[in-house]
Design a protein around this motif. Sequence first.
Motif, PDB file in Angstrom:
ATOM      1  N   ASN A 284     -17.901 -21.727 103.036  1.00  0.00           N
ATOM      2  CA  ASN A 284     -18.920 -21.853 104.088  1.00  0.00           C
ATOM      3  C   ASN A 284     -20.236 -21.204 103.679  1.00  0.00           C
ATOM      4  OD1 ASN A 284     -19.939 -22.652 106.528  1.00  0.00           O
ATOM      5  ND2 ASN A 284     -19.014 -20.983 107.697  1.00  0.00           N
ATOM      6  N   ILE A 285     -20.291 -20.605 102.511  1.00  0.00           N
ATOM      7  CA  ILE A 285     -21.487 -19.872 102.090  1.00  0.00           C
ATOM      8  C   ILE A 285     -22.259 -20.704 101.073  1.00  0.00           C
ATOM      9  CG2 ILE A 285     -22.370 -17.714 101.146  1.00  0.00           C
ATOM     10  CD1 ILE A 285     -20.731 -17.281 103.646  1.00  0.00           C
ATOM     11  N   CYS A 286     -23.516 -20.952 101.371  1.00  0.00           N
ATOM     12  CA  CYS A 286     -24.362 -21.682 100.431  1.00  0.00           C
ATOM     13  C   CYS A 286     -24.465 -20.904  99.124  1.00  0.00           C
ATOM     14  CB  CYS A 286     -25.750 -21.877 101.036  1.00  0.00           C
ATOM     15  SG  CYS A 286     -26.818 -22.911 100.019  1.00  0.00           S
TER      16      CYS A 286
ATOM     17  N   PRO B 199     -28.649 -25.222 106.368  1.00  0.00           N
ATOM     18  CA  PRO B 199     -29.664 -25.059 107.411  1.00  0.00           C
ATOM     19  C   PRO B 199     -30.894 -24.287 106.937  1.00  0.00           C
ATOM     20  CG  PRO B 199     -27.869 -23.510 107.756  1.00  0.00           C
ATOM     21  CD  PRO B 199     -27.447 -24.420 106.635  1.00  0.00           C
ATOM     22  N   LEU B 200     -30.796 -23.583 105.803  1.00  0.00           N
ATOM     23  CA  LEU B 200     -31.903 -22.695 105.435  1.00  0.00           C
ATOM     24  C   LEU B 200     -32.978 -23.408 104.617  1.00  0.00           C
ATOM     25  CD1 LEU B 200     -32.739 -19.849 105.991  1.00  0.00           C
ATOM     26  CD2 LEU B 200     -31.481 -19.087 103.976  1.00  0.00           C
ATOM     27  N   HIS B 201     -32.590 -24.066 103.529  1.00  0.00           N
ATOM     28  CA  HIS B 201     -33.600 -24.750 102.694  1.00  0.00           C
ATOM     29  C   HIS B 201     -33.245 -26.215 102.452  1.00  0.00           C
ATOM     30  CE1 HIS B 201     -33.630 -20.412 101.336  1.00  0.00           C
ATOM     31  NE2 HIS B 201     -34.830 -20.571 101.858  1.00  0.00           N
ATOM     32  N   MET B 202     -32.313 -26.725 103.200  1.00  0.00           N
ATOM     33  CA  MET B 202     -31.970 -28.155 103.206  1.00  0.00           C
ATOM     34  C   MET B 202     -31.352 -28.655 101.897  1.00  0.00           C
ATOM     35  SD  MET B 202     -33.161 -27.660 105.990  1.00  0.00           S
ATOM     36  CE  MET B 202     -34.418 -27.514 107.235  1.00  0.00           C
ATOM     37  N   GLY B 203     -30.831 -27.768 101.071  1.00  0.00           N
ATOM     38  CA  GLY B 203     -30.059 -28.225  99.918  1.00  0.00           C
ATOM     39  C   GLY B 203     -28.804 -28.931 100.398  1.00  0.00           C
ATOM     40  N   ARG B 204     -28.309 -29.881  99.592  1.00  0.00           N
ATOM     41  CA  ARG B 204     -27.140 -30.655 100.008  1.00  0.00           C
ATOM     42  C   ARG B 204     -25.994 -30.533  99.014  1.00  0.00           C
ATOM     43  NH1 ARG B 204     -27.709 -35.966 103.266  1.00  0.00           N
ATOM     44  NH2 ARG B 204     -29.278 -35.417 104.798  1.00  0.00           N
ATOM     45  N   PHE B 205     -24.786 -30.551  99.568  1.00  0.00           N
ATOM     46  CA  PHE B 205     -23.561 -30.551  98.773  1.00  0.00           C
ATOM     47  C   PHE B 205     -22.681 -31.725  99.203  1.00  0.00           C
ATOM     48  CE2 PHE B 205     -24.852 -26.133  99.296  1.00  0.00           C
ATOM     49  CZ  PHE B 205     -24.780 -25.624  98.008  1.00  0.00           C
ATOM     50  N   ASP B 206     -21.907 -32.225  98.245  1.00  0.00           N
ATOM     51  CA  ASP B 206     -20.860 -33.196  98.544  1.00  0.00           C
ATOM     52  C   ASP B 206     -19.630 -32.420  99.011  1.00  0.00           C
ATOM     53  OD1 ASP B 206     -18.515 -34.852  98.169  1.00  0.00           O
ATOM     54  OD2 ASP B 206     -19.753 -36.220  96.978  1.00  0.00           O
ATOM     55  N   ILE B 207     -19.147 -32.689 100.228  1.00  0.00           N
ATOM     56  CA  ILE B 207     -18.028 -31.903 100.751  1.00  0.00           C
ATOM     57  C   ILE B 207     -16.701 -32.313 100.131  1.00  0.00           C
ATOM     58  CG2 ILE B 207     -19.178 -31.383 102.942  1.00  0.00           C
ATOM     59  CD1 ILE B 207     -17.364 -33.530 104.243  1.00  0.00           C
ATOM     60  N   ASN B 208     -16.668 -33.430  99.446  1.00  0.00           N
ATOM     61  CA  ASN B 208     -15.433 -33.872  98.799  1.00  0.00           C
ATOM     62  C   ASN B 208     -15.272 -33.216  97.433  1.00  0.00           C
ATOM     63  OD1 ASN B 208     -13.062 -35.339  98.493  1.00  0.00           O
ATOM     64  ND2 ASN B 208     -14.114 -37.057  97.553  1.00  0.00           N
ATOM     65  N   THR B 209     -16.359 -33.149  96.687  1.00  0.00           N
ATOM     66  CA  THR B 209     -16.297 -32.601  95.323  1.00  0.00           C
ATOM     67  C   THR B 209     -16.897 -31.204  95.218  1.00  0.00           C
ATOM     68  OG1 THR B 209     -18.454 -33.508  94.724  1.00  0.00           O
ATOM     69  CG2 THR B 209     -16.525 -34.937  94.411  1.00  0.00           C
TER      70      THR B 209
ATOM     71  N   PRO C 256     -32.887 -27.030  96.728  1.00  0.00           N
ATOM     72  CA  PRO C 256     -32.860 -26.048  95.651  1.00  0.00           C
ATOM     73  C   PRO C 256     -31.462 -25.631  95.194  1.00  0.00           C
ATOM     74  CG  PRO C 256     -33.151 -24.910  97.718  1.00  0.00           C
ATOM     75  CD  PRO C 256     -33.071 -26.378  98.042  1.00  0.00           C
ATOM     76  N   VAL C 257     -30.400 -26.241  95.706  1.00  0.00           N
ATOM     77  CA  VAL C 257     -29.070 -25.791  95.289  1.00  0.00           C
ATOM     78  C   VAL C 257     -28.758 -26.343  93.893  1.00  0.00           C
ATOM     79  CG1 VAL C 257     -28.241 -25.492  97.631  1.00  0.00           C
ATOM     80  CG2 VAL C 257     -27.860 -27.665  96.487  1.00  0.00           C
ATOM     81  N   GLU C 258     -28.183 -25.492  93.054  1.00  0.00           N
ATOM     82  CA  GLU C 258     -27.839 -25.884  91.683  1.00  0.00           C
ATOM     83  C   GLU C 258     -26.376 -25.607  91.363  1.00  0.00           C
ATOM     84  OE1 GLU C 258     -30.589 -23.701  89.273  1.00  0.00           O
ATOM     85  OE2 GLU C 258     -32.225 -25.142  89.635  1.00  0.00           O
ATOM     86  N   ILE C 259     -25.776 -24.677  92.094  1.00  0.00           N
ATOM     87  CA  ILE C 259     -24.392 -24.284  91.835  1.00  0.00           C
ATOM     88  C   ILE C 259     -23.484 -24.939  92.863  1.00  0.00           C
ATOM     89  CG2 ILE C 259     -22.801 -22.318  91.671  1.00  0.00           C
ATOM     90  CD1 ILE C 259     -25.299 -20.591  91.026  1.00  0.00           C
TER      91      ILE C 259
END
Length: 107
Positions: free
Chosen positions: A45-47, A67-77, A84-87
Amino acid sequence: MADQGTWHAAATLGELNEGEPYGVEIAGHHIALYRVGNEYYATSNICTHEEALLSDGVLDGCEIECPLHMGRFDINTGEALTSPVEIDIQTYPVRVAGDWLEVCLPA
Ligand code: FES
């Protein structure tokens, strides 16, 4: 992997609504649960960018937007999809057991 972890009851199916991320803390792990149609997913649950709870974000199909900087993750993978998310985030196996969603966490 599932056979190397421990299954935990995480939430009742009635608590998991389509499109509404649901945050829980289980055995010290902050977990976000998601329902997409009849499929269920669990991630950390932690970005991975800064301190923000993904369960406070917006679920768009199988993508969770922080919610903070609108980075997106695939919840399946768990893949980090947009700046700005890279990890990547951790994902966890889930299974339905009666009225409960169970999550397999590292032992
Ligand atoms: Fe999640 Fe910055 S804290 S994108």
